[in-house]
Design a protein around this motif. Structure first.
Motif, PDB file in Angstrom:
ATOM      1  N   ALA A  63      -0.128   1.477   2.577  1.00 37.24           N
ATOM      2  CA  ALA A  63      -1.422   1.642   1.893  1.00 37.24           C
ATOM      3  C   ALA A  63      -1.965   0.287   1.472  1.00 37.24           C
ATOM      4  O   ALA A  63      -1.271  -0.732   1.484  1.00 37.24           O
ATOM      5  CB  ALA A  63      -1.257   2.541   0.678  1.00 37.24           C
ATOM      6  N   GLY A  64      -3.247   0.271   1.087  1.00 33.98           N
ATOM      7  CA  GLY A  64      -3.886  -0.940   0.598  1.00 33.98           C
ATOM      8  C   GLY A  64      -4.747  -1.597   1.656  1.00 33.98           C
ATOM      9  O   GLY A  64      -5.245  -0.949   2.587  1.00 33.98           O
TER      10      GLY A  64
ATOM     11  N   GLU B 207      -8.307  -1.498   6.251  1.00 32.59           N
ATOM     12  CA  GLU B 207      -8.268  -0.789   4.972  1.00 32.59           C
ATOM     13  C   GLU B 207      -7.585   0.557   5.163  1.00 32.59           C
ATOM     14  O   GLU B 207      -7.923   1.321   6.066  1.00 32.59           O
ATOM     15  CB  GLU B 207      -9.680  -0.596   4.437  1.00 32.59           C
TER      16      GLU B 207
ATOM     17  N   GLY C 219      -7.261   3.166   2.755  1.00 31.12           N
ATOM     18  CA  GLY C 219      -7.575   4.176   1.752  1.00 31.12           C
ATOM     19  C   GLY C 219      -7.617   3.684   0.325  1.00 31.12           C
ATOM     20  O   GLY C 219      -8.297   4.271  -0.514  1.00 31.12           O
ATOM     21  N   THR C 220      -6.926   2.617  -0.019  1.00 31.97           N
ATOM     22  CA  THR C 220      -6.934   2.090  -1.386  1.00 31.97           C
ATOM     23  C   THR C 220      -7.183   0.588  -1.336  1.00 31.97           C
ATOM     24  O   THR C 220      -6.929  -0.069  -0.327  1.00 31.97           O
ATOM     25  CB  THR C 220      -5.600   2.360  -2.105  1.00 31.97           C
ATOM     26  N   GLU C 221      -7.678   0.038  -2.453  1.00 34.56           N
ATOM     27  CA  GLU C 221      -7.958  -1.397  -2.503  1.00 34.56           C
ATOM     28  C   GLU C 221      -6.717  -2.224  -2.829  1.00 34.56           C
ATOM     29  O   GLU C 221      -6.713  -3.433  -2.635  1.00 34.56           O
ATOM     30  CB  GLU C 221      -9.048  -1.680  -3.533  1.00 34.56           C
ATOM     31  N   GLU C 222      -5.694  -1.601  -3.360  1.00 36.52           N
ATOM     32  CA  GLU C 222      -4.454  -2.295  -3.705  1.00 36.52           C
ATOM     33  C   GLU C 222      -3.273  -1.516  -3.118  1.00 36.52           C
ATOM     34  O   GLU C 222      -3.350  -0.284  -2.978  1.00 36.52           O
ATOM     35  CB  GLU C 222      -4.306  -2.402  -5.227  1.00 36.52           C
TER      36      GLU C 222
END
Length: 321
Positions: A265-266, A298, A300-303
């Motif tokens: 993720a991220g 990307e 799904g999440t920014e971090e």
């Protein structure tokens, strides 16, 4: 012209006074006595050079030994000019150290005396078993000890050598390895794994925690790491398989092959100064932006934010499903 006096030899003036002459171009020796003295002078110089070379060198002697270790599952191993290997054998009742020693001396006899006098420190300090060779009169250039340690269990390990390879497996907690010149291989680590070498490859596999690998000249391979991954090499490729969490990969001269795990993720930032970026069709990013020498994926999440950067090599990204 003058000549050096060696073992009773005479100068030109002395030769003339004894009735011997120096004639010919360049002052060549013409008398039989002169030629003999010239040969003697050359032989003396050669002998002196040989003697100096012998005095400057060291004899080497080797010895192998085994030491029974006190009970402990947290270990610190320190050595010089030799490799380290750590193995786990649950069937053993006690631990054992097998070592191959090398020591130098001015003569073969003194080298033998020194290698025979080498002992090992095997003491419990702050709850850890410290193992290191003790050389008579201190460590000299060229002295060395390679160590293999077999224990019933290892819960924590700190392994250090100045010139040699390091290999360890089945450590239930954290493991750290440092060498100035050699390969490092850590596998089946129950905690975090850290590897540092200035000249050699690094391989980390089956790590339950974070993985940190650094080398100034060598390939880095990281497989099946549950935690974050950080890799630095100044001259070699990077290969990561099954990354689950944040990655930070950097090489100044080599390719990067990154396989993401299904749960990755991220945001993943990619950059290369002199090659292509390839994103395989298996990658399930929510958004993909590829430029000439950079890209952003990307998930799904920014971090967290992950990076893969090389100054001279291709970057390939794929994802395990």
């Amino acid at each position: 012209m003058t000549t050096a006096r060696i073992d009773g030899g005479t100068s030109d003036a002395g030769a003339a006074s004894e009735g011997r002459s120096l004639q010919g171009e360049g002052g060549a020796w013409t008398s039989s006595g002169g030629r003999t003295r010239q040969r003697m002078a050359l032989m003396a110089v050669a002998s002196a050079i040989s003697l100096l070379a012998a005095c400057g060198s060291l004899a080497r002697e080797t010895r192998e030994l085994e030491v029974t270790l006190p009970p402990a599952d947290r270990i610190v191993l320190r050595t010089v000019n030799g490799g380290i290997s750590v193995e786990v054998d649950p069937e053993r009742a006690t631990g054992v150290l097998s070592a191959k020693l090398v020591a130098g001396g001015a003569t073969g006899t003194s080298a033998r005396e020194r290698v025979d006098a080498v002992t090992f420190r095997t003491e419990i300090e702050d709850g850890k078993l410290v193992i290191e060779p003790l050389f008579p009169d201190g460590h000299r250039n060229g002295d060395g000890a390679s160590m293999t340690v077999v224990l019933p269990a290892v819960a924590w390990a700190d392994l250090q050598t100045s010139n040699g390879a390091i290999k360890a497996s089945a450590v239930s907690g954290d493991a750290a390895a440092r060498t100035s010149n050699g390969r490092i291989e850590l596998s089946r680590i129950g905690g975090s794994a850290s590897a540092r070498t200035s000249n050699g490859s690094v391989e980390l596999s089956d790590v339950a925690g974070d993985a940190d690998a650094r080398t100034s000249n060598g390939r880095v391979v990281v497989r099946s790491v549950a935690g974050a991954i950080e890799v630095r090499t100044s001259n070699g490729p990077i290969q990561v398989e099954g990354a689950q969490r944040r990655v930070d990969l950097r090489t100044s001269n080599g390719s990067i092959t990154l396989e993401l795990g299904p749960a990755f993720a991220g945001v993943l930032e990619l950059a290369t100064s002199n090659a292509r970026i390839e994103v395989d069709s298996s990658v399930e990013a929510r958004r993909t932006v590829l430029r000439d020498r950079s890209g952003t994926l990307e998930f799904g999440t920014e971090e967290p934010r992950s990076t893969a950067t090389t100054s001279n090599g291709r970057i390939t990204v794929r994802q395990r499903r």
